[in-house]
Design an enzyme around this catalytic site. Structure first.
Site, PDB file in Angstrom:
ATOM      1  N   GLY A   1     -17.636   5.273   9.985  1.00  0.00           N
ATOM      2  CA  GLY A   1     -17.018   6.151  10.652  1.00  0.00           C
ATOM      3  C   GLY A   1     -18.005   7.091  11.419  1.00  0.00           C
TER       4      GLY A   1
ATOM      5  N   ALA B   1     -32.728  14.798  16.746  1.00  0.00           N
ATOM      6  CA  ALA B   1     -33.907  15.294  16.176  1.00  0.00           C
ATOM      7  C   ALA B   1     -34.635  14.209  15.860  1.00  0.00           C
ATOM      8  CB  ALA B   1     -33.347  15.928  14.576  1.00  0.00           C
TER       9      ALA B   1
ATOM     10  N   ARG C   1     -36.518  13.275  19.367  1.00  0.00           N
ATOM     11  CA  ARG C   1     -37.705  14.308  19.743  1.00  0.00           C
ATOM     12  C   ARG C   1     -38.600  14.284  18.750  1.00  0.00           C
ATOM     13  NH1 ARG C   1     -34.177  18.215  23.389  1.00  0.00           N
ATOM     14  NH2 ARG C   1     -33.647  16.425  24.869  1.00  0.00           N
TER      15      ARG C   1
ATOM     16  N   ARG D   1     -18.076  -0.905  12.125  1.00  0.00           N
ATOM     17  CA  ARG D   1     -18.493  -1.534  10.507  1.00  0.00           C
ATOM     18  C   ARG D   1     -18.621  -3.092  10.788  1.00  0.00           C
ATOM     19  NH1 ARG D   1     -16.072   2.946   7.884  1.00  0.00           N
ATOM     20  NH2 ARG D   1     -14.296   3.967   9.190  1.00  0.00           N
TER      21      ARG D   1
ATOM     22  N   ASP E   1     -21.972   5.390   2.567  1.00  0.00           N
ATOM     23  CA  ASP E   1     -22.555   4.785   1.625  1.00  0.00           C
ATOM     24  C   ASP E   1     -22.750   3.283   1.915  1.00  0.00           C
ATOM     25  OD1 ASP E   1     -22.292   4.256  -1.634  1.00  0.00           O
ATOM     26  OD2 ASP E   1     -21.219   2.683  -0.619  1.00  0.00           O
TER      27      ASP E   1
ATOM     28  N   SER F   1     -23.413   2.292   4.954  1.00  0.00           N
ATOM     29  CA  SER F   1     -24.535   2.086   5.990  1.00  0.00           C
ATOM     30  C   SER F   1     -25.765   1.957   5.279  1.00  0.00           C
ATOM     31  CB  SER F   1     -24.634   3.371   6.851  1.00  0.00           C
ATOM     32  OG  SER F   1     -23.335   3.543   7.474  1.00  0.00           O
TER      33      SER F   1
ATOM     34  N   THR G   1     -20.865  11.718   6.978  1.00  0.00           N
ATOM     35  CA  THR G   1     -19.391  11.268   6.613  1.00  0.00           C
ATOM     36  C   THR G   1     -18.495  12.396   6.344  1.00  0.00           C
ATOM     37  OG1 THR G   1     -17.882  10.121   5.274  1.00  0.00           O
ATOM     38  CG2 THR G   1     -20.204  10.465   4.312  1.00  0.00           C
TER      39      THR G   1
ATOM     40  N   ASP H   1     -15.973  12.785   5.000  1.00  0.00           N
ATOM     41  CA  ASP H   1     -15.562  12.649   3.511  1.00  0.00           C
ATOM     42  C   ASP H   1     -16.444  13.262   2.480  1.00  0.00           C
ATOM     43  OD1 ASP H   1     -13.383  11.242   4.504  1.00  0.00           O
ATOM     44  OD2 ASP H   1     -13.867   9.350   3.419  1.00  0.00           O
TER      45      ASP H   1
ATOM     46  N   ASP I   1     -18.620  12.165   0.540  1.00  0.00           N
ATOM     47  CA  ASP I   1     -18.577  11.318  -0.745  1.00  0.00           C
ATOM     48  C   ASP I   1     -19.981  10.779  -1.163  1.00  0.00           C
ATOM     49  OD1 ASP I   1     -18.405   9.367   1.193  1.00  0.00           O
ATOM     50  OD2 ASP I   1     -16.834   8.588   0.548  1.00  0.00           O
TER      51      ASP I   1
ATOM     52  N   ARG J   1       9.153  27.869   6.607  1.00  0.00           N
ATOM     53  CA  ARG J   1       9.272  26.516   6.192  1.00  0.00           C
ATOM     54  C   ARG J   1       8.201  26.262   5.154  1.00  0.00           C
ATOM     55  NH1 ARG J   1      10.165  24.399  12.133  1.00  0.00           N
ATOM     56  NH2 ARG J   1      12.576  24.369  11.937  1.00  0.00           N
TER      57      ARG J   1
ATOM     58  N   ARG K   1     -10.271   9.021   1.698  1.00  0.00           N
ATOM     59  CA  ARG K   1      -9.764   7.771   1.284  1.00  0.00           C
ATOM     60  C   ARG K   1      -9.859   7.709  -0.371  1.00  0.00           C
ATOM     61  NH1 ARG K   1     -12.618   3.555   5.062  1.00  0.00           N
ATOM     62  NH2 ARG K   1     -14.085   4.910   4.318  1.00  0.00           N
TER      63      ARG K   1
ATOM     64  N   ALA L   1      -4.063  27.003   0.390  1.00  0.00           N
ATOM     65  CA  ALA L   1      -2.607  26.154   0.148  1.00  0.00           C
ATOM     66  C   ALA L   1      -2.115  26.407  -0.997  1.00  0.00           C
ATOM     67  CB  ALA L   1      -3.298  24.807   0.408  1.00  0.00           C
TER      68      ALA L   1
ATOM     69  N   HIS M   1      -7.192  11.273  12.648  1.00  0.00           N
ATOM     70  CA  HIS M   1      -8.677  10.951  13.384  1.00  0.00           C
ATOM     71  C   HIS M   1      -9.073  12.261  14.099  1.00  0.00           C
ATOM     72  CE1 HIS M   1      -8.031   6.983  12.206  1.00  0.00           C
ATOM     73  NE2 HIS M   1      -9.292   6.732  12.159  1.00  0.00           N
TER      74      HIS M   1
ATOM     75  N   GLN N   1      -9.774  15.025  12.959  1.00  0.00           N
ATOM     76  CA  GLN N   1     -10.760  15.484  12.116  1.00  0.00           C
ATOM     77  C   GLN N   1     -11.970  15.061  12.247  1.00  0.00           C
ATOM     78  OE1 GLN N   1      -8.669  15.607   7.781  1.00  0.00           O
ATOM     79  NE2 GLN N   1      -7.648  14.360   9.081  1.00  0.00           N
ATOM     80  N   ARG N   2     -12.237  13.788  12.628  1.00  0.00           N
ATOM     81  CA  ARG N   2     -13.751  13.359  13.043  1.00  0.00           C
ATOM     82  C   ARG N   2     -14.182  13.737  14.674  1.00  0.00           C
ATOM     83  NH1 ARG N   2     -12.926   7.549  10.531  1.00  0.00           N
ATOM     84  NH2 ARG N   2     -13.539   6.655  12.543  1.00  0.00           N
TER      85      ARG N   2
HETATM   86  O1  F6P Z   1     -14.998   7.398   6.033  1.00  0.00           O
HETATM   87  C1  F6P Z   1     -14.359   8.321   6.692  1.00  0.00           C
HETATM   88  C2  F6P Z   1     -13.013   8.019   7.084  1.00  0.00           C
HETATM   89  O2  F6P Z   1     -12.663   9.072   8.114  1.00  0.00           O
HETATM   90  C3  F6P Z   1     -11.954   8.203   6.107  1.00  0.00           C
HETATM   91  O3  F6P Z   1     -11.677   9.421   5.734  1.00  0.00           O
HETATM   92  C4  F6P Z   1     -10.810   7.391   6.702  1.00  0.00           C
HETATM   93  O4  F6P Z   1      -9.889   6.969   5.618  1.00  0.00           O
HETATM   94  C5  F6P Z   1     -11.489   6.535   7.429  1.00  0.00           C
HETATM   95  O5  F6P Z   1     -12.468   6.879   7.772  1.00  0.00           O
HETATM   96  C6  F6P Z   1     -10.588   5.803   8.604  1.00  0.00           C
HETATM   97  O6  F6P Z   1     -11.339   4.743   9.074  1.00  0.00           O
HETATM   98  P1  F6P Z   1     -11.146   4.258  10.606  1.00  0.00           P
HETATM   99  O7  F6P Z   1     -11.712   4.995  11.636  1.00  0.00           O
HETATM  100  O8  F6P Z   1     -11.783   2.677  10.514  1.00  0.00           O
HETATM  101  O9  F6P Z   1      -9.583   4.305  10.444  1.00  0.00           O
END
Ligand code: F6P
Length: 319
Positions: A11, A22, A25, A72, A103, A105, A125, A127, A129, A162, A171, A186, A249, A251-252
């Site tokens: 991802g 980096a 260069r 992937r 992980d 990768s 990543t 995540d 993690d 609300r 995940r 929150a 997504h 968030q990515r």
């Molecule tokens: O590993 C990062 C991540 O954004 C996870 O949080 C999420 O579950 C997954 O990738 C989503 O993967 P894809 O882009 O394959 O939908």
């Protein structure tokens, strides 16, 4: 070491481009020839290696995503795929590879290492993690994206009095939900590390209502519970108006924060230092204020620490 390659895999994460820049260069500074592998490990199998120059990485430090593209790769998990990839690297005279990803990768990087290449992994990543690093590239940006969303949602949540359930990525881990939950105030944070209890979420909500809270934000990590069901459950048990938002997504993407750019630059630079010294079999991490290397084995045999004290604190602060 004369020729090295860099790839991004799994991802994408904001800051990958800053890491590529980096690596490129610093390599050129040290008179190494530097190549980019497109589409992660698939690009090694499909012969997608391109030369990179100083100008190839101009104007990318502030961009999300990865200019090298990512994938992937299932083929690289097979011995035939791995052989094909190694043969192509040998044909191109590449001795060292910088792998930017998570992980999965790093597991690929270890395969290349076992096949005789010198490899360094850079953790990227959202995540967060990966063990043996406090931060993975992209995490800080993703958390800030969630905070931005929470801030906006709070405006309308307050106006309409609300409850909002917001689903974030994660995940298998709740690092994004925890950091964003603590920073965004929150009322409840639902994460895979803690068994989900709708009753507990509702009783926290009720406690808030009793002390005069007119709106609430509940964060759910995608791997912990289904946000829509959580919303329906609250509606059913408390007869409250609830809205559900799945951030997904988005968030990515986005421009990486200064923190992620600095981290990516430091790690990219360090990766080249290690390859120049022929010190492969290393995944980088940032802890105790420094970028350090760990062997892949150390990473695979460790468990990412979860910040339980932050989780407890978030619960206390949301009373
Ligand atoms: O590993 C990062 C991540 O954004 C996870 O949080 C999420 O579950 C997954 O990738 C989503 O993967 P894809 O882009 O394959 O939908």
């Amino acid at each position: 070491m004369n020729r090295i390659a860099v790839l991004t895999s799994g991802g994408d994460a904001p800051g990958m481009n800053a890491a590529i820049r980096a690596v490129v260069r610093k390599s050129i500074y040290h008179q190494l020839e530097i190549f980019g592998v497109q589409r992660g490990y698939s690009g090694l199998i499909n012969r997608e290696i391109i030369p990179l120059e100083l100008g190839s990485v101009a104007d990318i430090i502030h961009r999300g995503g990865t200019i090298l593209r990512t994938a992937r790769s299932h083929s690289f998990q097979t011995p035939e795929g791995q052989e094909k990839a190694a043969a192509y690297l040998r044909e191109r005279g590449i001795e060292g590879v910088v792998v930017i990803g998570g992980d999965g990768s790093f597991r690929g990087a270890r395969v290349l290492e076992e096949m005789g290449f010198c490899t360094v992994g850079i953790p990227a990543t959202i995540d967060n993690d990966i063990p043996r690093t406090d931060f993975c590239i992209g995490f800080d940006t993703a958390v800030n994206t969630v905070i931005d969303a929470i801030n906006k949602v709070r405006d309308t949540a307050t106006s309409h009095e609300r409850t909002y359930v917001i689903e974030v990525m994660g995940r298998d881990t709740g690092h994004i939900a925890l950091a964003a939950g603590l920073a965004g105030g929150a009322e409840s944070i639902i994460i895979p590390e803690v068994p989900f209890s709708l009753e507990e979420v509702c009783s926290r909500l009720l406690r808030g209502v009793k002390r005069g809270k007119r709106h609430s934000v509940i964060l759910v990590a995608e791997g912990a519970a289904n946000a829509v069901s959580v919303g329906q459950g609250i509606k059913r048990l408390l007869q409250m108006e609830v809205r559900v938002i799945i951030l997904g997504h988005l968030q990515r993407g986005g421009t990486p924060t200064a923190f992620d750019r600095v981290l990516a630059s430091r790690m990219g630079g360090k990766a080249v230092d290690l390859l120049l010294a022929n010190k492969g079999n290393q995944a980088l991490g940032y802890w105790q204020g420094e970028v350090r290397g760990s062997t892949y084995e150390e990473i695979f045999n460790s468990k990412k620490e979860f910040l339980w004290s932050d989780y407890d604190l978030a619960g206390i602060l949301a009373i």
